[in-house]
Design a protein around this motif. Structure first.
Motif, PDB file in Angstrom:
ATOM      1  N   ARG A   1       0.516   2.384   5.323  1.00 22.03           N
ATOM      2  CA  ARG A   1       1.161   1.610   4.219  1.00 22.03           C
ATOM      3  C   ARG A   1       0.490   0.425   3.849  1.00 22.03           C
ATOM      4  NH1 ARG A   1       5.529   4.762   6.916  1.00 22.03           N
ATOM      5  NH2 ARG A   1       6.301   5.973   5.304  1.00 22.03           N
ATOM      6  N   TYR A   2       0.428  -0.598   4.955  1.00 22.95           N
ATOM      7  CA  TYR A   2       0.173  -1.867   4.644  1.00 22.95           C
ATOM      8  C   TYR A   2      -1.197  -1.842   4.132  1.00 22.95           C
ATOM      9  CZ  TYR A   2      -0.106  -6.790   5.292  1.00 22.95           C
ATOM     10  OH  TYR A   2      -0.143  -8.148   5.090  1.00 22.95           O
ATOM     11  N   ILE A   3      -2.117  -1.175   4.734  1.00 21.81           N
ATOM     12  CA  ILE A   3      -3.636  -1.390   4.096  1.00 21.81           C
ATOM     13  C   ILE A   3      -3.672  -0.804   2.635  1.00 21.81           C
ATOM     14  CG2 ILE A   3      -5.795  -0.424   4.305  1.00 21.81           C
ATOM     15  CD1 ILE A   3      -5.455  -0.422   7.467  1.00 21.81           C
ATOM     16  N   LYS A   4      -3.019   0.459   2.584  1.00 21.65           N
ATOM     17  CA  LYS A   4      -3.277   0.813   1.237  1.00 21.65           C
ATOM     18  C   LYS A   4      -2.565   0.034   0.167  1.00 21.65           C
ATOM     19  CE  LYS A   4      -4.045   5.743   2.460  1.00 21.65           C
ATOM     20  NZ  LYS A   4      -3.708   7.115   2.304  1.00 21.65           N
ATOM     21  N   GLU A   5      -1.104  -0.375   0.308  1.00 18.74           N
ATOM     22  CA  GLU A   5      -0.570  -1.368  -0.587  1.00 18.74           C
ATOM     23  C   GLU A   5      -1.149  -2.558  -0.605  1.00 18.74           C
ATOM     24  OE1 GLU A   5       3.393  -1.869   1.070  1.00 18.74           O
ATOM     25  OE2 GLU A   5       3.722   0.232   1.228  1.00 18.74           O
ATOM     26  N   ARG A   6      -1.710  -3.180   0.450  1.00 19.90           N
ATOM     27  CA  ARG A   6      -2.460  -4.420   0.266  1.00 19.90           C
ATOM     28  C   ARG A   6      -3.718  -4.140  -0.744  1.00 19.90           C
ATOM     29  NH1 ARG A   6      -5.840  -5.339   5.251  1.00 19.90           N
ATOM     30  NH2 ARG A   6      -7.066  -3.973   4.006  1.00 19.90           N
ATOM     31  N   ASP A   7      -4.675  -3.265  -0.465  1.00 20.36           N
ATOM     32  CA  ASP A   7      -5.522  -3.060  -1.507  1.00 20.36           C
ATOM     33  C   ASP A   7      -5.550  -2.431  -2.498  1.00 20.36           C
ATOM     34  OD1 ASP A   7      -7.134  -3.500   1.015  1.00 20.36           O
ATOM     35  OD2 ASP A   7      -7.906  -1.884   1.483  1.00 20.36           O
ATOM     36  N   ASN A   8      -3.988  -2.039  -2.867  1.00 21.02           N
ATOM     37  CA  ASN A   8      -3.786  -1.656  -4.131  1.00 21.02           C
ATOM     38  C   ASN A   8      -3.038  -2.672  -4.925  1.00 21.02           C
ATOM     39  OD1 ASN A   8      -5.013   1.196  -4.729  1.00 21.02           O
ATOM     40  ND2 ASN A   8      -4.306   1.317  -2.831  1.00 21.02           N
ATOM     41  N   PHE A   9      -2.651  -3.988  -4.303  1.00 19.54           N
ATOM     42  CA  PHE A   9      -1.668  -4.541  -4.987  1.00 19.54           C
ATOM     43  C   PHE A   9      -2.220  -5.363  -6.317  1.00 19.54           C
ATOM     44  CE2 PHE A   9       0.484  -8.852  -4.865  1.00 19.54           C
ATOM     45  CZ  PHE A   9       1.887  -8.537  -4.726  1.00 19.54           C
TER      46      PHE A   9
END
Ligand SMILES: [Zn+2]
Length: 565
Positions: A307-315
């Motif tokens: 979750r963290y990586i995908k949210e971070r990279d799409n933020f």
């Protein structure tokens, strides 16, 4: 290349590489950050207040680490769970769903209530198929046809979701075996697929890489007669993880059974795969905990790191409004909000004079203190991309000063101004041309006007609300008139005239007299009509005097007489 040129280039190269390293190690995706700052500059050229930088890993730690345990052994409830809980770690458990039962255990596997209890403690329950098949040799199939890839993945996912009551987003391939065919089915039902590998995962993944997550299992050389026989593997694992820390990567630990060392030999004889001793896992967890306390490792489940990586990279973010004491920011990640709702560690830029702020998102309010980095003031906050607008309020105690001015002059600033507790605020009071300051009133009391052509008033150490008002009046001058005897001047005496105004005087001699002289400010003016005339002062900008004198009209009588008389 001469020596100085060479030295210049080597220094330049060193500096450039150092900067690249700095950006990469401290801040995720610097190019993305620059893009966002540029987009803000279009609407606000003076500040980046509200700009958000998402940290590479949660809590700004250097690397990520996930504990995962496969196959749903009962020993994971009995032994793994208390060891992880002792250190406050949450693990990911890949459940062989078809072998878990409600009340009568199968072989060495656990029961549903045990995994439900672990889920309720925050551990992640993930899928590992129904029957642990070799998926690559199965047809894709469908959700209702046993002995197919789709059936194995789908049925295990929905069974765990039904038993645990939470969405299942992580999957581990049995025997870590997968290929493109298996991956394509996995993508339909899961957010990741855990395989195996000799290196940790990179800090950013995309596309198919999510379905080839690497994991490292603990492998023990035989013989395993005493716990110290396993210490070489502990050293191996720590070296592997230290490299992951140094490179800012994500290590996924893969384990199976966890048992007291005394039970290892029996478990091996029953076919238990790579059982780990309680002592070994406790020693590793203690080492990880020390690294975590030192900000080197962020420990989270595979699902939450995903979750963290995908949210971070799409933020993405957008500053909705930015005023002197409040910033409102909209945030988004474009992802499925039913899955992607994990808080991101962010640094949010705020004005330099803010020290304490109130952070609010999704009805959660926190008091936070700002910090400065490279001259820029930030607040660190957990932001959920799907959590709605972020509001940051300067929480310094504020007081208001209300100013007002009468006509024919101004006070600056005008109206309501907020001042921090203990702060100062200056006011400039300026009359219009031809006017002067008549009065200054502060909190209802008159202030001495020292310079009525314009002055400054400053509030210092403001700890209550204040008011300030000013009035203005026209500047006046006096003209003093006087007349000698035998004539008059009108008006007589002292007359007030507004600045820039005019005043006419009528000078009239008595009968039989004439105007002898007119003096304005002591200087004679030409008498044009000595039987009576008018003198007018125009554009008066100073005091004046006017005087008139009169003299008798004399006639000459010329007499003559003839002779003899
Ligand atoms: Zn397995």
């Amino acid at each position: 290349m001469n020596k100085s040129t060479k030295s210049f280039f080597s220094n330049f190269l060193f500096l450039t590489l150092s900067l690249i390293f700095l950006f990469n190690s401290n801040t995720w995706g610097i190019s993305k950050t620059i893009d966002k700052k540029q987009s803000i500059n279009k609407t606000n050229s003076t500040t980046n207040a509200g700009a958000i930088v998402v940290k590479k890993w949660a809590d700004d730690k250097k690397s990520a680490f996930s504990f995962s345990f496969d196959d749903a052994y009962v020993s994971q409830y009995i032994n793994t769970r208390p060891i992880l809980n002792q250190f406050g770690f949450k693990g990911t458990f890949f459940l062989l769903a078809g072998s878990i039962h409600d009340s009568v255990p199968e072989w060495r596997y656990g029961l549903w209530w045990q995994f439900l209890e672990m889920a309720q403690e925050g551990h992640e329950m993930a899928a590992h198929t129904m029957t642990h098949p070799h998926l690559r040799s199965m047809p894709v199939g469908d959700e209702q046809t046993p002995n197919t890839i789709t059936y194995e993945l789908y049925q295990s996912k929905i069974l765990i979701e039904q038993k645990i009551g939470e969405k299942v987003i992580s999957f581990a391939y049995p025997y870590t075996e997968h290929n493109a065919k298996v991956d394509n089915v996995t993508k339909k039902y899961f957010e990741n697929g855990r395989a195996i590998g000799d290196v940790p995962n990179p800090s950013s993944l995309s596309g198919n890489a999510w379905y080839s997550l690497t994991s490292k299992q603990a492998e023990f050389n035989l013989p395993r007669n005493t716990p110290s026989d396993d210490l070489d593997e502990l050293a191996n694992y720590e070296t592997f993880t230290q490299n992951s820390i140094n490179n800012g990567q994500w290590t996924i630990f893969q384990g199976h059974e966890v048992l007291p060392f005394s039970e290892i030999a029996a478990a091996l004889s029953q076919g238990s795969y790579l059982p780990i001793s309680n002592q070994w896992l406790t020693a590793l967890a203690q080492w990880i905990k020390n690294k975590s306390d030192n900000n080197d490792i962020w420990v989270e489940t595979i699902g939450n790191v995903t979750r963290y990586i995908k949210e971070r990279d799409n933020f993405t973010f957008n500053v909705v409004s930015s005023t002197a004491n409040q910033i409102i920011i909209s945030v988004n990640d474009g992802l499925d909000n039913t899955i992607y709702n994990y808080p991101l560690t962010t640094d949010i830029e705020v004005p330099n004079n803010w020290n304490n702020v109130t952070f609010t998102q999704d009805n959660v309010t926190k008091s936070l203190t700002t910090f400065t980095n490279n001259g820029v003031n930030y607040v660190r906050a957990n932001v959920i991309p799907s959590g709605g607008n972020v509001t940051i309020q300067n929480s310094a105690t504020l007081f208001t000063i209300t100013s007002s001015a009468g006509s024919n002059g101004s006070i600056t600033p005008l109206g309501v101004t907020s001042v921090n507790s203990g702060g100062s605020q200056a006011y400039t009071i300026t009359p219009s041309s031809g006017y002067k300051i008549e009065s200054i009133t502060v909190d209802g009391n008159p202030e001495t006007v020292t310079t009525n052509s314009g002055q400054t008033y400053t509030f210092t150490n403001v700890v209550v609300n204040h008011t300030i008002s000013a009035t203005f009046s026209v500047i006046q001058f006096t003209i003093t008139s006087s007349a000698g005897s035998n004539g008059s001047i009108t008006p007589l005496g002292v007359t007030s005239v507004n600045s820039g105004g005019s005043q006419a005087y009528t000078i009239t001699p008595n009968t039989g007299y004439k105007i002898d002289s007119i003096k304005v400010d002591g200087t004679p003016v030409t008498v044009t009509t000595n039987s009576g005339q008018t003198y007018t002062f125009t554009n008066v900008t100073a005091n004046h005097t006017i005087t008139a004198t009169f003299s008798v009209i004399q006639f000459t009588i010329t007499s003559s007489a003839g002779s003899n008389g």
